[in-house]
Design a protein around this motif. Structure first.
Motif, mmCIF file in Angstrom:
data_model
loop_
_atom_site.group_PDB
_atom_site.id
_atom_site.type_symbol
_atom_site.label_atom_id
_atom_site.label_comp_id
_atom_site.label_asym_id
_atom_site.label_seq_id
_atom_site.Cartn_x
_atom_site.Cartn_y
_atom_site.Cartn_z
ATOM 1 N N GLU A 27 0.851 -1.181 0.000
ATOM 2 C CA GLU A 27 0.000 0.000 0.000
ATOM 3 C C GLU A 27 0.895 1.242 0.000
ATOM 4 N N TYR A 28 0.497 2.252 -0.762
ATOM 5 C CA TYR A 28 1.239 3.516 -0.779
ATOM 6 C C TYR A 28 0.510 4.518 0.121
ATOM 7 N N VAL A 29 1.251 5.142 1.028
ATOM 8 C CA VAL A 29 0.634 6.156 1.893
ATOM 9 C C VAL A 29 1.436 7.460 1.814
ATOM 10 N N ASN A 30 0.759 8.513 1.381
ATOM 11 C CA ASN A 30 1.378 9.831 1.408
ATOM 12 C C ASN A 30 1.112 10.415 2.798
ATOM 13 N N TYR A 34 -2.294 11.649 4.676
ATOM 14 C CA TYR A 34 -2.736 10.862 5.827
ATOM 15 C C TYR A 34 -2.978 11.781 7.030
ATOM 16 N N PHE A 59 -0.028 6.498 13.027
ATOM 17 C CA PHE A 59 0.399 5.638 11.922
ATOM 18 C C PHE A 59 0.580 4.203 12.404
ATOM 19 N N ASP A 62 -2.741 2.532 12.872
ATOM 20 C CA ASP A 62 -3.453 2.217 11.622
ATOM 21 C C ASP A 62 -2.733 1.206 10.730
ATOM 22 N N PHE A 63 -1.396 1.164 10.804
ATOM 23 C CA PHE A 63 -0.666 0.370 9.797
ATOM 24 C C PHE A 63 0.245 -0.724 10.341
ATOM 25 N N VAL A 68 3.464 -1.531 3.837
ATOM 26 C CA VAL A 68 3.211 -0.144 3.443
ATOM 27 C C VAL A 68 4.506 0.554 3.013
ATOM 28 N N ALA A 70 5.602 4.314 3.098
ATOM 29 C CA ALA A 70 5.191 5.622 3.615
ATOM 30 C C ALA A 70 6.077 6.708 3.026
ATOM 31 N N SER A 75 8.813 10.754 7.344
ATOM 32 C CA SER A 75 8.550 9.308 7.453
ATOM 33 C C SER A 75 9.596 8.587 8.305
#
Ligand SMILES: Nc1ncnc2c1ncn2[C@@H]1O[C@H](COP(=O)(O)OP(=O)(O)OP(=O)(O)O)[C@@H](O)[C@H]1O
Length: 177
Positions: A27-30, A34, A59, A62-63, A68, A70, A75
């Motif tokens: 999964e890609y998370v910006n 976020y 974070f 949630d992850f 992921v 990030a 980050s």
């Protein structure tokens, strides 16, 4: 696995992170998006000011345990399994940020940060597993291949691969001296 991709603004985090996530099936998370979605941080002018502990706490909740990538210049403050610090010749950073219309002040600040390894030092203070990748003269695909190759080989730490003091004279006009 949580992979944090960090670096100076304009170094190519978003481009590389999206491609890396795609190649890994992660999964890609910006992180900026976020934070906005979660109501973390406050807008100061057009900049989002984020409390890093609050960001890391949310974070993690949630992850944790997910796969992921990030993306964001904060980050490396997350509890990540691996931190990728992207580097680029500060002159390239200057050119990209100039094109984006950054002010002289903001441009100088970021060129200086790249020149003296600010994010790398921060990342090393936060995490054992830090991999530095020089993007200069490479395509995003080549950068991602290099990262994938290091992950495949089980490399967890590789730092000290760039020395921008060699290009100091070239970036002198951009610095806030
Ligand atoms: N090897 C490379 N790796 C990544 N980006 C590259 C590379 N070569 C050129 N670029 C270009 O550099 C620009 C970097 O923009 P990008 O938004 O990905 O940076 P960023 O680090 O996420 O910036 P910000 O932190 O300000 O969001 C893009 O236009 C991208 O196409």
């Amino acid at each position: 696995m949580i992979i944090a991709v960090t670096g100076t603004p304009g170094v190519g985090k978003t481009t590389v992170s999206k491609l890396l996530a795609e190649r890994l099936g992660y999964e890609y998370v910006n992180l900026r998006d976020y934070a906005v979605e979660r109501g973390i941080g406050e807008m100061k002018g057009d900049e989002l000011e984020v409390e890093v502990d609050e960001l890391a706490y949310n974070f993690e909740r949630d992850f944790k345990g997910k796969n992921v990538v990030a993306d964001g210049h904060l980050s490396h403050f997350l509890n990540a399994d691996l931190v990728i610090v992207l580097r680029a010749n500060p002159k390239l950073i200057a050119e990209r940020l100039k094109e984006r219309g950054y002010s002289r002040e903001k441009l100088g600040e970021n060129v200086e940060a790249e020149l003296v390894d600010v994010i790398l030092v921060e990342a090393l203070e936060e995490n054992e597993n830090v991999i530095e990748v020089d993007t200069t003269g490479k395509t995003p695909e080549e950068v991602v291949e290099e990262i994938l190759d290091l992950i495949r080989k089980g490399v967890k730490k590789r730092v000290g691969i760039v020395d921008w003091s060699k290009v100091y004279d070239e970036v002198l006009p951009y610095l806030r001296l």
